[in-house]
Design a protein around this motif. Structure first.
Motif, PDB file in Angstrom:
ATOM      1  N   GLY A 149       0.817  -1.203   0.031  1.00  0.00           N
ATOM      2  CA  GLY A 149      -0.044   0.088  -0.027  1.00  0.00           C
ATOM      3  C   GLY A 149       0.882   1.191  -0.045  1.00  0.00           C
ATOM      4  N   ALA A 150       2.233   1.114   0.104  1.00  0.00           N
ATOM      5  CA  ALA A 150       2.877   2.283   0.092  1.00  0.00           C
ATOM      6  C   ALA A 150       3.310   2.987  -1.388  1.00  0.00           C
ATOM      7  CB  ALA A 150       4.636   1.919   0.422  1.00  0.00           C
ATOM      8  N   PRO A 151       2.901   4.262  -1.403  1.00  0.00           N
ATOM      9  CA  PRO A 151       2.954   5.030  -2.708  1.00  0.00           C
ATOM     10  C   PRO A 151       4.451   4.934  -2.924  1.00  0.00           C
ATOM     11  CG  PRO A 151       1.859   6.344  -0.976  1.00  0.00           C
ATOM     12  CD  PRO A 151       2.585   5.143  -0.170  1.00  0.00           C
ATOM     13  N   ASP A 152       4.416   4.506  -4.654  1.00  0.00           N
ATOM     14  CA  ASP A 152       5.813   4.435  -5.128  1.00  0.00           C
ATOM     15  C   ASP A 152       6.851   5.689  -4.893  1.00  0.00           C
ATOM     16  OD1 ASP A 152       4.749   2.221  -6.468  1.00  0.00           O
ATOM     17  OD2 ASP A 152       3.868   3.016  -8.074  1.00  0.00           O
ATOM     18  N   VAL A 153       5.996   6.750  -4.854  1.00  0.00           N
ATOM     19  CA  VAL A 153       7.033   8.114  -4.655  1.00  0.00           C
ATOM     20  C   VAL A 153       7.482   7.891  -3.448  1.00  0.00           C
ATOM     21  CG1 VAL A 153       5.023   9.389  -3.989  1.00  0.00           C
ATOM     22  CG2 VAL A 153       7.186  10.558  -4.672  1.00  0.00           C
ATOM     23  N   LYS A 154       7.107   7.544  -2.372  1.00  0.00           N
ATOM     24  CA  LYS A 154       7.560   7.375  -0.855  1.00  0.00           C
ATOM     25  C   LYS A 154       8.516   6.517  -0.987  1.00  0.00           C
ATOM     26  CE  LYS A 154       3.575   9.352   1.759  1.00  0.00           C
ATOM     27  NZ  LYS A 154       2.746   9.280   2.902  1.00  0.00           N
ATOM     28  N   VAL A 155       8.478   5.479  -1.431  1.00  0.00           N
ATOM     29  CA  VAL A 155       9.524   4.445  -1.580  1.00  0.00           C
ATOM     30  C   VAL A 155      10.669   4.976  -2.248  1.00  0.00           C
ATOM     31  CG1 VAL A 155      10.093   2.391  -2.547  1.00  0.00           C
ATOM     32  CG2 VAL A 155       7.748   2.546  -1.558  1.00  0.00           C
ATOM     33  N   ALA A 156      10.494   5.642  -3.416  1.00  0.00           N
ATOM     34  CA  ALA A 156      11.829   6.136  -4.298  1.00  0.00           C
ATOM     35  C   ALA A 156      12.484   7.137  -3.162  1.00  0.00           C
ATOM     36  CB  ALA A 156      11.251   6.953  -5.257  1.00  0.00           C
ATOM     37  N   ARG A 157      11.631   7.909  -2.517  1.00  0.00           N
ATOM     38  CA  ARG A 157      12.228   9.138  -1.645  1.00  0.00           C
ATOM     39  C   ARG A 157      12.989   8.498  -0.345  1.00  0.00           C
ATOM     40  NH1 ARG A 157       7.732  11.916  -0.167  1.00  0.00           N
ATOM     41  NH2 ARG A 157       7.887  13.006  -2.154  1.00  0.00           N
ATOM     42  N   ALA A 158      12.405   7.377   0.239  1.00  0.00           N
ATOM     43  CA  ALA A 158      13.080   6.751   1.310  1.00  0.00           C
ATOM     44  C   ALA A 158      14.520   5.980   0.605  1.00  0.00           C
ATOM     45  CB  ALA A 158      12.172   5.660   2.005  1.00  0.00           C
ATOM     46  N   ALA A 159      14.304   5.539  -0.365  1.00  0.00           N
ATOM     47  CA  ALA A 159      15.653   4.965  -0.872  1.00  0.00           C
ATOM     48  C   ALA A 159      16.711   5.819  -1.174  1.00  0.00           C
ATOM     49  CB  ALA A 159      15.339   4.204  -2.230  1.00  0.00           C
ATOM     50  N   ALA A 160      16.143   7.274  -1.765  1.00  0.00           N
ATOM     51  CA  ALA A 160      17.159   8.165  -1.971  1.00  0.00           C
ATOM     52  C   ALA A 160      18.014   8.553  -0.881  1.00  0.00           C
ATOM     53  CB  ALA A 160      16.458   9.295  -2.988  1.00  0.00           C
ATOM     54  N   GLU A 161      16.998   8.929   0.020  1.00  0.00           N
ATOM     55  CA  GLU A 161      17.588   9.588   1.531  1.00  0.00           C
ATOM     56  C   GLU A 161      18.535   8.605   2.159  1.00  0.00           C
ATOM     57  OE1 GLU A 161      14.082  10.536   3.546  1.00  0.00           O
ATOM     58  OE2 GLU A 161      13.677  12.419   2.352  1.00  0.00           O
ATOM     59  N   ALA A 162      18.294   7.229   2.029  1.00  0.00           N
ATOM     60  CA  ALA A 162      19.066   6.082   2.428  1.00  0.00           C
ATOM     61  C   ALA A 162      20.420   5.980   1.413  1.00  0.00           C
ATOM     62  CB  ALA A 162      18.494   5.046   2.632  1.00  0.00           C
ATOM     63  N   GLY A 163      20.466   6.555   0.491  1.00  0.00           N
ATOM     64  CA  GLY A 163      21.839   6.245  -0.670  1.00  0.00           C
ATOM     65  C   GLY A 163      21.458   5.173  -1.170  1.00  0.00           C
ATOM     66  N   VAL A 164      20.164   4.629  -1.465  1.00  0.00           N
ATOM     67  CA  VAL A 164      20.094   3.483  -2.340  1.00  0.00           C
ATOM     68  C   VAL A 164      19.666   3.625  -3.873  1.00  0.00           C
ATOM     69  CG1 VAL A 164      18.691   1.388  -2.756  1.00  0.00           C
ATOM     70  CG2 VAL A 164      19.446   2.113  -0.359  1.00  0.00           C
ATOM     71  N   ALA A 165      20.355   3.558  -4.723  1.00  0.00           N
ATOM     72  CA  ALA A 165      20.110   3.904  -5.957  1.00  0.00           C
ATOM     73  C   ALA A 165      19.446   2.883  -6.753  1.00  0.00           C
ATOM     74  CB  ALA A 165      21.535   4.245  -6.810  1.00  0.00           C
ATOM     75  N   GLY A 166      18.755   3.150  -7.873  1.00  0.00           N
ATOM     76  CA  GLY A 166      18.228   2.066  -8.799  1.00  0.00           C
ATOM     77  C   GLY A 166      16.746   2.223  -8.628  1.00  0.00           C
ATOM     78  N   LEU A 167      16.027   2.827  -7.768  1.00  0.00           N
ATOM     79  CA  LEU A 167      14.591   2.959  -7.540  1.00  0.00           C
ATOM     80  C   LEU A 167      13.995   4.433  -7.920  1.00  0.00           C
ATOM     81  CD1 LEU A 167      15.583   0.388  -5.906  1.00  0.00           C
ATOM     82  CD2 LEU A 167      13.630   0.922  -4.208  1.00  0.00           C
ATOM     83  N   SER A 168      14.973   5.451  -8.382  1.00  0.00           N
ATOM     84  CA  SER A 168      14.361   6.619  -8.753  1.00  0.00           C
ATOM     85  C   SER A 168      13.104   6.618  -9.777  1.00  0.00           C
ATOM     86  CB  SER A 168      15.582   7.247  -9.259  1.00  0.00           C
ATOM     87  OG  SER A 168      16.583   7.596  -8.422  1.00  0.00           O
ATOM     88  N   PHE A 169      13.040   5.703 -10.816  1.00  0.00           N
ATOM     89  CA  PHE A 169      12.158   5.493 -11.688  1.00  0.00           C
ATOM     90  C   PHE A 169      10.784   5.393 -11.058  1.00  0.00           C
ATOM     91  CE2 PHE A 169      12.661   1.103 -10.736  1.00  0.00           C
ATOM     92  CZ  PHE A 169      11.506   0.616 -10.748  1.00  0.00           C
ATOM     93  N   LEU A 170      10.756   4.946  -9.728  1.00  0.00           N
ATOM     94  CA  LEU A 170       9.415   4.824  -9.116  1.00  0.00           C
ATOM     95  C   LEU A 170       8.876   6.212  -8.839  1.00  0.00           C
ATOM     96  CD1 LEU A 170      10.035   1.972  -6.277  1.00  0.00           C
ATOM     97  CD2 LEU A 170       8.434   1.794  -8.409  1.00  0.00           C
ATOM     98  N   ARG A 171       9.531   7.330  -8.858  1.00  0.00           N
ATOM     99  CA  ARG A 171       9.213   8.495  -8.656  1.00  0.00           C
ATOM    100  C   ARG A 171       8.083   9.265  -9.899  1.00  0.00           C
ATOM    101  NH1 ARG A 171       6.500  12.271  -8.462  1.00  0.00           N
ATOM    102  NH2 ARG A 171       6.769  14.535  -8.035  1.00  0.00           N
ATOM    103  N   GLY A 172       8.257   8.429 -10.935  1.00  0.00           N
ATOM    104  CA  GLY A 172       7.480   8.706 -12.162  1.00  0.00           C
ATOM    105  C   GLY A 172       6.204   7.756 -12.166  1.00  0.00           C
ATOM    106  N   ILE A 173       5.935   7.064 -11.228  1.00  0.00           N
ATOM    107  CA  ILE A 173       4.745   6.115 -11.243  1.00  0.00           C
ATOM    108  C   ILE A 173       3.775   6.604 -10.072  1.00  0.00           C
ATOM    109  CG2 ILE A 173       3.952   3.912 -11.168  1.00  0.00           C
ATOM    110  CD1 ILE A 173       6.722   2.793 -11.906  1.00  0.00           C
TER     111      ILE A 173
END
Length: 301
Positions: free
Chosen positions: A100-124
């Motif tokens: 149920g987590a919004p894709d954009v929030k997952v992308a943001r959490a990954a970015a803030e933690a220095g996890v690359a590869g999930l940025s595309f979720l920001r566009g969904i």
């Protein structure tokens, strides 16, 4: 034939004759016979196990890629709420997220933690559950690129963990049975610089704002891109830019987006989409396939 009176007791919220238009980004459509928001995964599992087999069950997310027909949805609609929105960054650049987590929030959490590869979720503009179900993708990435595993419940309430290979991913497609309810996913990212990742996400945000009607009542990309081409180009070539049916219109900004103006019905939106498909087939010979998920029944004549 079972009725809603035969539904099992739940700890979450179970609303009868629940309007679904407020839950769809088109803001159109009828009501669900029942809308169930589980208290947690155990509540959902018990409900699925005890719900009569002849009662239809439909799962929805944020409603961003959804058209609810005007006659409403029979049976039970399940919407995963806050209990399914947890996000945790784990060792090894892995991200665990509820369906149920919004894709954009997952992308943001990954970015803030220095996890690359999930940025595309920001566009969904949807949830992780929707990304799993349709192999959601945008801006050069898709769910199948980064999914390590997913956990689901079947109609009997049984849990299962799926590997990436077992998901049967293809373009905007997942091979899992339709009655599977995804509840969680684990994504495998890679180490990255937080500032660089956030800059990439900001670029996606700016691109969406410049090229898509993001502040309108729309359902995102309407049709899948055919092999070797773009749906918007074929729609534009067929003369459909700005085309209207009732209160629905093809976006002037991006031809693969349909807009529901105030007063529009889901029937308007669907009829417009079918007219676009007809004109594209007539002019180019290409049969466009809906990417927007359509659920429910038409309004009675």
């Amino acid at each position: 034939m079972s009725t809603l009176d035969d539904l099992p007791p739940v700890r979450g919220a179970l609303q009868r004759n629940a309007p679904l238009a407020p839950l769809s980004w088109f803001r159109t459509g009828g009501a669900a016979d029942a809308l169930f928001t589980p208290a947690d995964e155990d509540d959902l599992a018990r409900f699925l196990a005890r719900c009569p087999a002849d009662v239809p069950v439909t799962v929805i997310g944020l409603g961003s890629n959804l058209l609810v027909r005007d006659g409403g949805v029979r049976g039970v609609v399940i919407r995963l709420g806050k209990a399914f929105q947890d996000i945790a960054v784990e060792p090894g650049s892995r991200v665990r997220a509820g369906a149920g987590a919004p894709d954009v929030k997952v992308a943001r959490a990954a970015a803030e933690a220095g996890v690359a590869g999930l940025s595309f979720l920001r566009g969904i503009p949807g949830t992780i559950g929707g990304a799993l179900r349709m192999n959601g993708g945008a801006y050069g990435g898709e769910t199948s690129d980064v999914l390590a595993s997913a956990r689901s419940l079947d109609r009997a309430g049984n849990a299962r963990v799926w590997t990436n290979a077992e998901m049967g991913f293809a373009y905007r497609h997942c091979g899992a049975p339709e009655d599977v309810v995804f509840v969680e996913a684990i994504f495998a990212g890679r180490p990255g610089d937080p500032q660089a990742i956030l800059a990439e996400m900001n670029a996606i945000t700016e691109s969406r704002s410049a090229t898509q009607p993001v502040n309108t009542r729309t359902g995102g990309s309407t049709f899948r891109n055919p092999d070797g081409d773009k749906a918007w180009r074929l729609i534009d070539a067929a003369g459909c830019r700005g085309l209207r049916v009732g209160g629905a219109q093809v976006s002037e900004m991006h031809c693969n987006f349909l807009i529901a103006h105030p007063g529009a019905t889901s029937a308007d939106v669907e009829a417009l989409g079918e007219e676009v498909r007809r004109r594209v087939r007539e002019t180019s010979g290409v049969d466009l396939h809906w990417e927007i998920r359509r659920i429910g029944e038409p309004a009675p004549a």
